[in-house]
Motif scaffolding. Structure first.
Motif, PDB file in Angstrom:
ATOM      1  N   PHE A  57      69.036  68.418 123.748  1.00  0.00           N
ATOM      2  CA  PHE A  57      68.695  67.028 124.073  1.00  0.00           C
ATOM      3  C   PHE A  57      67.505  66.567 123.222  1.00  0.00           C
ATOM      4  O   PHE A  57      67.525  65.474 122.639  1.00  0.00           O
ATOM      5  CB  PHE A  57      68.373  66.895 125.570  1.00  0.00           C
ATOM      6  CG  PHE A  57      68.085  65.497 126.022  1.00  0.00           C
ATOM      7  CD1 PHE A  57      69.101  64.666 126.468  1.00  0.00           C
ATOM      8  CD2 PHE A  57      66.786  65.000 126.014  1.00  0.00           C
ATOM      9  CE1 PHE A  57      68.839  63.368 126.891  1.00  0.00           C
ATOM     10  CE2 PHE A  57      66.514  63.705 126.434  1.00  0.00           C
ATOM     11  CZ  PHE A  57      67.539  62.885 126.871  1.00  0.00           C
ATOM     12  N   ALA A  58      66.475  67.424 123.127  1.00  0.00           N
ATOM     13  CA  ALA A  58      65.281  67.091 122.334  1.00  0.00           C
ATOM     14  C   ALA A  58      65.646  66.881 120.866  1.00  0.00           C
ATOM     15  O   ALA A  58      65.082  66.018 120.189  1.00  0.00           O
ATOM     16  CB  ALA A  58      64.243  68.194 122.478  1.00  0.00           C
ATOM     17  N   VAL A  67      73.347  65.311 127.214  1.00  0.00           N
ATOM     18  CA  VAL A  67      73.935  66.575 126.757  1.00  0.00           C
ATOM     19  C   VAL A  67      74.527  67.286 127.973  1.00  0.00           C
ATOM     20  O   VAL A  67      73.854  67.423 128.997  1.00  0.00           O
ATOM     21  CB  VAL A  67      72.898  67.484 126.061  1.00  0.00           C
ATOM     22  CG1 VAL A  67      73.535  68.819 125.676  1.00  0.00           C
ATOM     23  CG2 VAL A  67      72.315  66.811 124.829  1.00  0.00           C
ATOM     24  N   ILE A  68      75.762  67.718 127.853  1.00  0.00           N
ATOM     25  CA  ILE A  68      76.387  68.455 128.958  1.00  0.00           C
ATOM     26  C   ILE A  68      76.816  69.839 128.492  1.00  0.00           C
ATOM     27  O   ILE A  68      77.200  70.023 127.340  1.00  0.00           O
ATOM     28  CB  ILE A  68      77.572  67.675 129.564  1.00  0.00           C
ATOM     29  CG1 ILE A  68      78.743  67.618 128.598  1.00  0.00           C
ATOM     30  CG2 ILE A  68      77.168  66.254 129.943  1.00  0.00           C
ATOM     31  CD1 ILE A  68      79.984  67.081 129.246  1.00  0.00           C
ATOM     32  N   VAL A  82      72.057  67.359 131.099  1.00  0.00           N
ATOM     33  CA  VAL A  82      70.781  66.670 130.906  1.00  0.00           C
ATOM     34  C   VAL A  82      71.143  65.205 130.674  1.00  0.00           C
ATOM     35  O   VAL A  82      71.894  64.874 129.749  1.00  0.00           O
ATOM     36  CB  VAL A  82      69.954  67.245 129.731  1.00  0.00           C
ATOM     37  CG1 VAL A  82      68.678  66.413 129.524  1.00  0.00           C
ATOM     38  CG2 VAL A  82      69.593  68.712 130.001  1.00  0.00           C
ATOM     39  N   LEU A  83      70.647  64.355 131.579  1.00  0.00           N
ATOM     40  CA  LEU A  83      71.114  62.967 131.647  1.00  0.00           C
ATOM     41  C   LEU A  83      69.958  61.973 131.534  1.00  0.00           C
ATOM     42  O   LEU A  83      68.840  62.269 131.963  1.00  0.00           O
ATOM     43  CB  LEU A  83      71.821  62.736 132.989  1.00  0.00           C
ATOM     44  CG  LEU A  83      73.027  63.636 133.273  1.00  0.00           C
ATOM     45  CD1 LEU A  83      73.472  63.470 134.721  1.00  0.00           C
ATOM     46  CD2 LEU A  83      74.166  63.309 132.318  1.00  0.00           C
ATOM     47  N   PRO A  94      75.226  57.879 123.045  1.00  0.00           N
ATOM     48  CA  PRO A  94      75.946  59.078 122.609  1.00  0.00           C
ATOM     49  C   PRO A  94      75.866  60.197 123.650  1.00  0.00           C
ATOM     50  O   PRO A  94      74.808  60.413 124.248  1.00  0.00           O
ATOM     51  CB  PRO A  94      75.225  59.487 121.321  1.00  0.00           C
ATOM     52  CG  PRO A  94      73.858  58.901 121.434  1.00  0.00           C
ATOM     53  CD  PRO A  94      73.988  57.662 122.273  1.00  0.00           C
ATOM     54  N   VAL A  95      76.967  60.877 123.865  1.00  0.00           N
ATOM     55  CA  VAL A  95      77.000  62.025 124.775  1.00  0.00           C
ATOM     56  C   VAL A  95      77.503  63.233 123.989  1.00  0.00           C
ATOM     57  O   VAL A  95      78.523  63.146 123.297  1.00  0.00           O
ATOM     58  CB  VAL A  95      77.892  61.756 126.005  1.00  0.00           C
ATOM     59  CG1 VAL A  95      77.919  62.974 126.932  1.00  0.00           C
ATOM     60  CG2 VAL A  95      77.409  60.520 126.775  1.00  0.00           C
TER      61      VAL A  95
END
Ligand code: G1P
Length: 174
Positions: A47-48, A57-58, A113-114, A147-148
């Motif tokens: 995520f960072a 990010v999943i 992480v949402l 974006p995911v």
């Protein structure tokens, strides 16, 4: 359902990105490498790296054959290579598809992480699979705005939502 449970956390989360950890999935950290601090830490460093104020990010694992129908399945737009593990950018996310209709064999493993913007999506989506407000549907809705990415988590996973997985985790960790 899960979507409703996540929505309940809004007052304590506020406007920061946050992690969702489904306790019925147990993932052991690896002894070294990107999984050494656990699956959530692996997602949080992705995520960072990938998300600049926006996005999610999943965590996913490859689910062979029929197994994918027990999970949220991702549709992959493109792959972004990285030394610590590739990231897959999503163009769709489907809760518990029939195996024959699954957009890929990569299923969500209960680590996310949402961004705080997910709460607005959770408030506006309709009931989905099982008549529940699904986190998967809210993330599919988020895709239109942000974006995911999915990252394949490393570390042995025990799906304690199944009797066998729960038994295995008890024996292996005991
Ligand atoms: C939930 C999610 C699903 C995810 C799974 C991981 O389903 O809705 O998208 O793949 O957790 O365990 P549940 O296990 O609550 O049916």
């Amino acid at each position: 359902g899960l979507g409703h449970a996540v929505l309940c956390a809004q007052p304590v989360v506020g406007n920061e990105p946050f992690a969702v950890i489904l306790a019925d999935e147990l993932i052991r950290p690896t002894t070294s490498g990107p999984g050494a601090h656990g699956a959530t830490a692996q997602l949080s460093s992705a995520f960072a790296r990938l998300c600049d104020a926006k996005g999610a990010v999943i965590g996913v694992n490859h689910m062979p054959g029929e197994a994918i129908s027990r999970y949220g399945a991702i549709k992959i737009e493109k792959v972004l290579p990285h030394a610590d593990g590739d990231a897959m950018q999503l163009s769709g996310f489907v809760e518990k598809p029939k195996a024959s209709e699954a957009p890929s064999q990569y299923g969500a493993i209960g680590r996310y992480v949402l961004p705080a913007t997910i709460f607005e999506h959770l408030k506006h989506i309709k009931r989905g699979s099982g008549g529940e407000i699904q986190l998967t549907d809210a993330i599919a809705s988020l895709l239109a705005d942000e974006p995911v990415y999915a990252v394949e988590t490393v570390g042995t996973r025990y799906d304690c939502g199944t009797k066998l997985g729960y038994l295995e985790a008890t024996v292996k960790l005991g």
